[in-house]
Each structure stands twice: as structure tokens, then as C-alpha cells.
Design a protein around this motif. Structure first.
Motif, short mmCIF file in Angstrom:
data_model
loop_
_atom_site.label_atom_id
_atom_site.label_comp_id
_atom_site.label_asym_id
_atom_site.label_seq_id
_atom_site.Cartn_x
_atom_site.Cartn_y
_atom_site.Cartn_z
N LYS A 1 23.37 48.72 42.91
CA LYS A 1 22.89 47.31 41.44
C LYS A 1 23.07 48.10 40.57
N ASN A 2 22.27 49.24 40.14
CA ASN A 2 22.84 49.31 39.05
C ASN A 2 24.22 49.83 38.85
N ALA A 3 25.29 50.51 39.69
CA ALA A 3 26.62 50.39 39.03
C ALA A 3 27.00 49.08 38.83
N GLN B 1 29.24 45.09 33.14
CA GLN B 1 28.35 45.06 31.26
C GLN B 1 28.52 46.44 30.40
N THR B 2 29.87 47.01 30.59
CA THR B 2 30.40 48.18 29.86
C THR B 2 31.90 48.03 30.34
N GLU C 1 33.14 57.48 35.29
CA GLU C 1 31.68 57.85 34.52
C GLU C 1 30.30 57.03 35.11
N ILE C 2 30.80 55.28 35.67
CA ILE C 2 29.79 54.86 36.42
C ILE C 2 28.83 55.79 37.38
N LYS D 1 36.19 39.39 37.29
CA LYS D 1 36.64 38.81 36.01
C LYS D 1 37.22 37.07 36.41
N GLY D 2 38.29 37.64 37.52
CA GLY D 2 39.50 36.31 37.81
C GLY D 2 38.85 35.33 38.73
#
Length: 536
Positions: free
Chosen positions: A483-485, A491-492, A498-499, A531-532
Motif C-alpha cells: 500500500k505504501n509502495a 506521489q514521488t 529506492e521505494i 499515468k496513461g
């Protein structure tokens, strides 16, 4: 007025005994006190008391030594023993040597009164007998059977040599011509009245009836004699036949005693010997076999040669005990019942035919269970007094099945106690766990580390977590990380590796594989699709 000597190596116990019951009102005068076995015997010699109330374990001579000496000298003194729980195994020896009663500390007033009244009754009966015949006359005019009983009782105790025994048998005109001797040890099943005890009169009648019936049944088989050993019986047989005949005799005794007297007897067949001097070996092997009868059904017949129980593994017993504890902690009643059955089978095997070992193992299980619950934050209010009561009651059972039933009942009580202590406490614990995971999901979270945070053992924690979330702990943590991934992806501009690090994965490949397993796509594909404008 009757007289009594009080003996214990702790002065405070003697002081308590003085005050516990009204000795003067009972017509009894306290004529002495002793703190060692030797001092007690010296005072018995000097003051010839009617009654002695003594600790069984004292320095410089035990209570058993004292009662043996009293019997050897044929003194009229009656003895009541007192002792601590851990010395409970002495009770059988104490009663076998003629003690009036055996009381466990702390002494209850009612039980001590019962024992004293019992001793007074026995003294009165002895006095009446002496008054009618005279003590010396009674001794000199003992009938043949009584003298034979005394002789064979000494033989079973190893207290008389073969030559002397043969001389006495010749004087009593009792030749023993058959080549073999065997002892049958009869344990009378202790049927309980509502108060849990037989009355003295009923016990005497019962033992007398069993003794007469056993005596009749011996006659077709060989020369025999029935001796009373406390509340049990010892049957001595001088016979021609082999072991099969003894087994047939024992089974006939058991069946007819049950049919005519409606009471179960367990009969233990001792080793067959060929000499009077070896009679003690036969008796001892029969009594040793009786220890194994604790683990059998009432009314069993067993031989000394069967008294070699298979050795149970201590590791297997420990594993069975831990399995029961885990089932309690997991609150799984069905699993608990199954595991209790396995545990009791293992306990019986590991006890090697010794009742005291089985009792100790059962008590250790209950103690360990309570300690385990306290360690995981679920303490139950079981006092030391309650535990002592458990131990005392566990010693009083005549069959292992009764002990197992008692332990099962206590375990179920504990299980219900856990359920009653749950509720808001469990909700609070679950909330703490979830908050901790939300704050530390980027770290190396393990089931063990989280369990430690709420003072639970890992097994219980795993069951507790699944019960309240319907998810396995590992899957729940994975879902929080994924969920946090997703949040970081959207959002980043962090790269995938790094994630991965920020959500607790040090291996980017492992993170990507897990992400795809959850969402059907690799992290970068998932981000591109969103994003698409396509739905995930």
C-alpha cells in the motif's frame, strides 16, 4: 486419663498442636515433647504414653524407625503421623506399619480430632480385651492362626531367619511340604461414601469378608494364609503348581470377590520362590507390581514380571506438554482436547509405573501453563493455597484416569479464565500492533519481534493475530508495505530500488516480484498504466 507425647523438629509445630484441639477436654494429658527420633523413643520408654503425634521426618531417627521399634516391643502406644506434602509417599509405609492415621501439613483441626478419636477407640478396645483375659494370658494363649500370621508377617518383612521360622512352624504343627512359595497382594478398591471415607466399622467388616473369601479359595490350590497389610491383604501360598495356576487363582479371587462382595480388587502376583527366606522377595515384587496398578483399570490382575513399563522419552513428554500449553494459549478447545489425550498417554508411559512421578508431572504441567500465561501478559489469579489444594487432591486419586480427569478439568478452567480476561484488553493489544506495523514497516519486522512488543510468545501471537484480523501476520505486513509502495510510486519520483528500501525490502528484485504478485504488474508498468489513465 490418657497421655500423649507431641514430636516435631520445629517447635512452632509442637506449639500449634498443643492449641489446635482441647486435649484436656478429651481426657488426654500432654506428658512430653520431642524434637528428634531418639528423644521421642526415650520418652516413650520412660512414660509409656497411650498416644504419640509425631512428624514422620525428624533428625536422629524417622517416625518409621519409631513405629517399628514400638511394634517390636509390642507396646500399646498408638501413633498418628504428620508431615509435609513432599513426604506424602511415606504414607503407605506409615499405614502399613500400623499407624492410626497420616495427616498432611498444615493440619486441619477436624482431621486431627478424627485421628485422636480413632486412637482412643482402638485403645479402649485393647483395654477391654486386656481386662477380660489379661495381657500376658492373651499373648500366651494366642491361637495357632494368629501365631502363623505373625510369623509370616515377619518373613515378608525379612525380620526372621529361615531356621527360626522352621522351628516355629514345627512347634505349630504346620509343615510346608510344597516346593514353592508365592505372594498375592490384594488392593481393595476404595469405594467412597459421601464424606469421601469408609467408616472404621465398615472397613473392618469389608477386609474381614474379603480375607475369609480369599482363604476359602486358597484351600484347593495349596496351603495358604491371608495377612492384613493396612487396608490391603497379602495372601501367601505354598504350592506345587506353576505360574499359570497362580494366575487362575488370582482371577478366581477377583471375580468372586466382585460377585459376592460387590467390590473391585486389584491382585498383584509376586515372584515365585523356593525358600522361606526368599518370601520377602516375593512380597516385595508383588508390592512393586501394585505400583503399576495405578495406571490400570480397577480389578486388574498383573504379575511382577509385567512390572517393567516401557521407558517414556523425557523429550517426548516435554513436547506433549508444550503442545497442550500452545493449544491453551491459542484458545483452541478442540485441538486442546486432542493434545491432552496424547499428553496423558505420554505421562503414563514416562512415569514408569510410579504414581508420585505421574502426580509431579501433572502438577508441573499446570504450574508451567500458569507461568506461560503470565509471561505473555495473561495472568490468572490462582493462589498458592489453591495450587497446594490441587497437589493434595492429585495425591488422593487411586487411578491415573482420575488424575487425568482432574488435570483436564483444571486446564479447561484456565482456558475459560483466559476467555473471561479478553475483550477490551485484546482490542487494545491489536491496536498497538497495527500502529507499530504502520510506523515500522520499513524495518525488518518479524513475527518474533512484534510478539515481543506485546509480551506474547510467537505461537500465541500468530494465533491471536489471525483470529482478530482474519489474515496471517506475514501477509498483513506485506499488504501494508505494498500500500505504501503504491503511494510512493504515484506521489514521488523515487526509483524502484529506492521505494523498495523505504518499504522494507533490501532486494529490489524481491520487491518487484512481490509487487507483481499483489497487483499483476511490475512497479514501473503499474505506474505507467496509471499515468496513461488506465485502470490498474
Amino acid at each position: 486419663m490418657r497421655s500423649v507425647i507431641l514430636a516435631d523438629d520445629e517447635p512452632i509445630i509442637i506449639k500449634g498442636l498443643k492449641k489446635l484441639i482441647p486435649w484436656q477436654e478429651l481426657g488426654i494429658e500432654i506428658v512430653g515433647e520431642a524434637m528428634t527420633g531418639r528423644s521421642l523413643m526415650e520418652q516413650i520408654d520412660e512414660k509409656q504414653p497411650d498416644l504419640v503425634v509425631t512428624d514422620i521426618s525428624m533428625p536422629d531417627g524417622t517416625g518409621i524407625d519409631v513405629i517399628k521399634e514400638v511394634q517390636r516391643r509390642q507396646l500399646r502406644t498408638k501413633i498418628v503421623f504428620i508431615s509435609a506434602y513432599q513426604e506424602f509417599s511415606y504414607a503407605k509405609d506409615a499405614l502399613a506399619f500400623g499407624a492410626v492415621d497420616y495427616l498432611v501439613k498444615p493440619i486441619e483441626k477436624s482431621l486431627l480430632l478424627d485421628a485422636v478419636h480413632k486412637a482412643l477407640t482402638q485403645l479402649q478396645e485393647a483395654h477391654e480385651d486386656e481386662s477380660s483375659k489379661g495381657k500376658l494370658a492373651v499373648y500366651e494363649q494366642k491361637d495357632k492362626k494368629t501365631q502363623l500370621e505373625e510369623l509370616f508377617d515377619r518373613l515378608t518383612q525379612g525380620e526372621i531367619r529361615r531356621e527360626e521360622a522352621l522351628r516355629k512352624l514345627t512347634a505349630l504343627e504346620t509343615p510346608l511340604t510344597a516346593p514353592y512359595f508365592s505372594v498375592l497382594y490384594l488392593e481393595l478398591e476404595h469405594l467412597q461414601q459421601q464424606d469421601g471415607r469408609w467408616g472404621e466399622h465398615e472397613r473392618r467388616l469389608l477386609v474381614f469378608a474379603v480375607s475369609n473369601l480369599a482363604d476359602e479359595l486358597i484351600q484347593p490350590f495349596g496351603v495358604g494364609l491371608v495377612l492384613r497389610k493396612a487396608e490391603n491383604l497379602c495372601v501367601i501360598v505354598n504350592h506345587e503348581g506353576a505360574g499359570d495356576d497362580l494366575l487362575r487363582l488370582a482371577r478366581e479371587m477377583r471375580d468372586k470377590i466382585l460377585f459376592y462382595l460387590k467390590i473391585h480388587v486389584t491382585i498383584c502376583i509376586g515372584k515365585t520362590v523356593s525358600d522361606l527366606q526368599e518370601l520377602r522377595q516375593s512380597y516385595k515384587s508383588a508390592v512393586d507390581a501394585a505400583g503399576a496398578s495405578y495406571f490400570l483399570e480397577a480389578g486388574s490382575v498383573l504379575s511382577w514380571s509385567q512390572n517393567e513399563p516401557a521407558a517414556g522419552s523425557e523429550e517426548a513428554l516435554a513436547e506433549a506438554r508444550q503442545a497442550v500449553i500452545q493449544a491453551v494459549v491459542a484458545k483452541d478447545k478442540e485441538l486442546l482436547q486432542e493434545r491432552c489425550g496424547r499428553l496423558f498417554a505420554q505421562m503414563a508411559q514416562s512415569s514408569r509405573g510410579i504414581k508420585e512421578t505421574a502426580v509431579l508431572n501433572g502438577y508441573s504441567l499446570l504450574t508451567e501453563l500458569l507461568e506461560e500465561l503470565t509471561a505473555i501478559g495473561v495472568p490468572l489469579q490462582v493462589t498458592l493455597e489453591q495450587r497446594n489444594d490441587w497437589l493434595q487432591r492429585m495425591h488422593q486419586f487411586y487411578r491415573f484416569t482420575d488424575l487425568a480427569d482432574f488435570i483436564s478439568a483444571r486446564i479447561m478452567d484456565i482456558l475459560e479464565g483466559i476467555g473471561a480476561s479478553g475483550g477490551s484488553r485484546e482490542a487494545q493489544q491489536l491496536r498497538m500492533i497495527k500502529e507499530y506495523i504502520e510506523e515500522h514497516y520499513s524495518e525488518n519486522i518479524t513475527l518474533e519481534s512484534i510478539a515481543a512488543q506485546v509480551f506474547m510468545n510467537p505461537y500465541y501471537f500468530s494465533s491471536f493475530f489471525k483470529k482478530h484480523t482474519q489474515e496471517n501476520f506475514k501477509q498483513y505486513v506485506t499488504n501494508v508495505r505494498m500500500k505504501n509502495a503504491v503511494r510512493l510510486l504515484l506521489q514521488t519520483d523515487l526509483l524502484v530500488y529506492e521505494i523498495a528500501e523505504q518499504v522494507g525490502y533490501h532486494n529490489p528484485r524481491q520487491f518487484s516480484d512481490m509487487f507483481k504478485k499483489c497487483y499483476g504488474k511490475l512497479p514501473q508498468e503499474y505506474k505507467s498504466q496509471l499515468k496513461g489513465g488506465s485502470a490498474p
